[in-house]
Enzyme design. Structure first.
Site, PDB file in Angstrom:
ATOM      1  N   HIS A  98       0.815  -1.231   0.000  1.00 53.33           N
ATOM      2  CA  HIS A  98       0.000   0.000   0.000  1.00 53.33           C
ATOM      3  C   HIS A  98       0.842   1.272   0.000  1.00 53.33           C
ATOM      4  O   HIS A  98       0.299   2.386  -0.084  1.00 53.33           O
ATOM      5  CB  HIS A  98      -0.921  -0.025   1.229  1.00 53.33           C
ATOM      6  CG  HIS A  98      -0.153   0.005   2.501  1.00 53.33           C
ATOM      7  ND1 HIS A  98       0.654  -1.045   2.934  1.00 53.33           N
ATOM      8  CD2 HIS A  98       0.016   0.976   3.417  1.00 53.33           C
ATOM      9  CE1 HIS A  98       1.247  -0.715   4.061  1.00 53.33           C
ATOM     10  NE2 HIS A  98       0.886   0.507   4.384  1.00 53.33           N
ATOM     11  N   ASP A  99       2.171   1.110   0.139  1.00 52.68           N
ATOM     12  CA  ASP A  99       3.065   2.282   0.112  1.00 52.68           C
ATOM     13  C   ASP A  99       3.854   2.364  -1.194  1.00 52.68           C
ATOM     14  O   ASP A  99       4.590   3.325  -1.398  1.00 52.68           O
ATOM     15  CB  ASP A  99       4.101   2.198   1.253  1.00 52.68           C
ATOM     16  CG  ASP A  99       3.497   2.303   2.624  1.00 52.68           C
ATOM     17  OD1 ASP A  99       4.069   1.724   3.557  1.00 52.68           O
ATOM     18  OD2 ASP A  99       2.443   2.957   2.754  1.00 52.68           O
TER      19      ASP A  99
END
Ligand code: ISL
Ligand code: CA
Length: 462
Positions: free
Chosen positions: A329-330
């Site tokens: 998600h980063d």
């Protein structure tokens, strides 16, 4: 309790709940939405899910700012929804790992609100509060954080500052405080007793700070990092967590340990050291940046990528264990980053080639939601198409400092974390089957190209 090391036979799927599936048409993903997709996950063949945070939170960092470890963020659902999801995942043969965010809380957490309002608060020592230099005019040290800017915020009306390695809304917890550690252990056991199968421990390698609080050497980003990356008591704290929280459960513990190296990985994951089962390190995904700072863009080189992956394959061949991933998600989407989206045909070959490469390595493979569909970067250069606090802070710094703009401006949007957070694309309808309402973050314009495959998959599985 005997540990069965089940993680060695797992394929773990990461769900970012805000963007996975919205069941009630408010544009925000939720737990009932996740429940509606358990059959999809089973069909995909995953046997474990890593769930990004669902705890109550003001969502300044999309849940990585926890204000209540014992309750669910209401738009995601209720504790009953969570227990229903856990039971149904287990019934489908899928284990559930939660995100453990204990380097910091939200500034809305009651502990923090009490700590800064009352110097005699029992929670004062749960955080890192120090006098500023020059009668409070300057912060205690010159450190800069993961989101840019000083790691210290002045407490209104005092000469004191509190430490935050991330945003000012995420005050760091003081792991030197035994009462604080005791509260964290109690919380961990609450979730393990409920049946959760383990944790991905958020930025767990920065929880030990050098308490001398000395200034760092000049650096553009993360100045003073030597004082908090893999700090003096990090392995002691890992062993304490294992001994007092994890030892009596057949659970899997994964540490997110940014800016570590192979020797750190060996220390963290060597089984007899009883610290972590696996770590997420980013040397391979940092191939296209400098010093592990994603905004310092560097041209991707396949040779460097292979060398960095091989280093961990050989480095952990005789001890420990690898996590295998190319998205989360980063991180921005992998197919255009490590492969190509220049044509549908090459994009198809790229995504399959990348999957084959990393799935065949030694370790536990992770799939990040949408990666299996070949979801791609947003491609927009319009700040209004983004929301991530990290990008907003970088954009503000670039606007203020032409030198920073020169360094990070060209690729700022391409490397933004929001590229991984656009709504999951289930079909080619207006909101990609994620929701019946306009989602919290814009659906990727390429949804029509990607969804043909998802619809084909649904068709095949009917
Ligand atoms: O993206 C990174 C690795 O390439 C790091 O800069 C990342 O921000 C860092 O490892 C911490 O990330 C974790 O903690 C943050 C949260 O914003 C991220 O989403 C989470 O993955 C603070 O809790
Ligand atoms: Ca919803």
């Amino acid at each position: 309790m005997r540990h069965t090391h089940w993680y060695r036979d797992s394929v773990i799927y990461q769900i970012y709940p805000r963007s996975f599936c919205d069941s009630n048409g408010d544009g925000i993903g939720d737990i009932q939405g996740i429940i509606s997709k358990i059959d999809y996950l089973k069909d995909l063949g995953v046997n474990c899910v890593w769930l990004s945070p669902v705890y109550d939170s003001p969502q300044k960092d999309n849940g990585y700012d926890v204000s209540d470890y014992y309750n669910i963020y209401p738009p995601f659902g209720t504790m009953e929804d969570f227990k229903e999801m856990l039971d149904k995942m287990h019934a489908a043969g899928i284990r559930v790992i939660m995100d453990l965010v204990v380097n910091h809380t939200s500034s809305e957490h009651p502990w923090f609100k009490d700590a800064i309002s009352n110097p005699d608060s029992p929670y004062r020592d749960f955080y890192i509060i120090r006098h500023g230099r020059r009668e409070g005019l300057l912060p205690p040290t010159n450190w800069t954080g993961f989101f840019g800017g000083s790691t210290w915020e002045r407490i209104h009306g005092t000469n004191d500052y509190y430490l935050h390695l991330f945003s000012k809304d995420q005050p760091d917890l003081n792991w030197d405080s035994k009462p604080m550690r005791t509260q964290i252990v109690k919380m961990i056991k609450f979730w393990l007793d409920m049946g959760v199968d383990g944790f991905r421990c958020d930025v767990i390698n920065v929880i030990s700070k050098n308490q001398k609080f000395r200034n760092g050497a000049p650096a553009l980003f993360l100045r003073g990092r030597k004082n908090f990356i893999n700090g003096p008591r990090i392995h002691e704290y890992m062993r304490r967590l294992y001994k007092y929280a994890f030892r009596n459960y057949d659970c899997t513990i994964i540490g997110e340990t940014a800016l570590s190296n192979v020797s750190d990985a060996r220390l963290f994951t060597t089984t007899r050291r009883k610290e972590l089962n696996m770590i997420f390190n980013f040397e391979h995904t940092d191939t296209d940046n400098y010093f592990g700072v994603k905004y310092l863009y560097r041209k991707f080189k396949l040779k460097r990528f292979k060398e960095r992956i091989a280093k961990y394959q050989y480095g952990l061949a005789d001890v420990g264990w690898n996590s295998l991933f190319i998205e989360n998600h980063d991180q921005r989407r992998s197919v255009g980053r490590f492969g190509t989206t220049d044509s549908p045909e090459y994009k198809n070959y790229s995504s399959k080639m990348l999957a084959l490469c990393y799935f065949m390595l030694r370790g536990t493979p992770f799939i990040y939601q949408g990666q299996e569909l070949g979801m791609t970067n947003i491609g927009s250069k319009d700040l209004n198409d983004y929301q991530d606090v990290e990008l907003m802070r970088m954009h503000k710094m670039a606007k203020k400092h032409p030198f920073i703009k020169m360094l990070i401006g060209k690729h700022m949007y391409d490397v933004s974390r929001d590229n991984a957070r656009t709504p999951m694309q289930w079909d080619s309808s207006e909101y990609a089957g994620f929701s019946t309402a306009e989602p919290w973050l814009k659906v990727n314009p390429d949804k029509d190209k990607v969804n043909a495959k998802a619809e084909m998959r649904d068709h095949d599985s009917l």
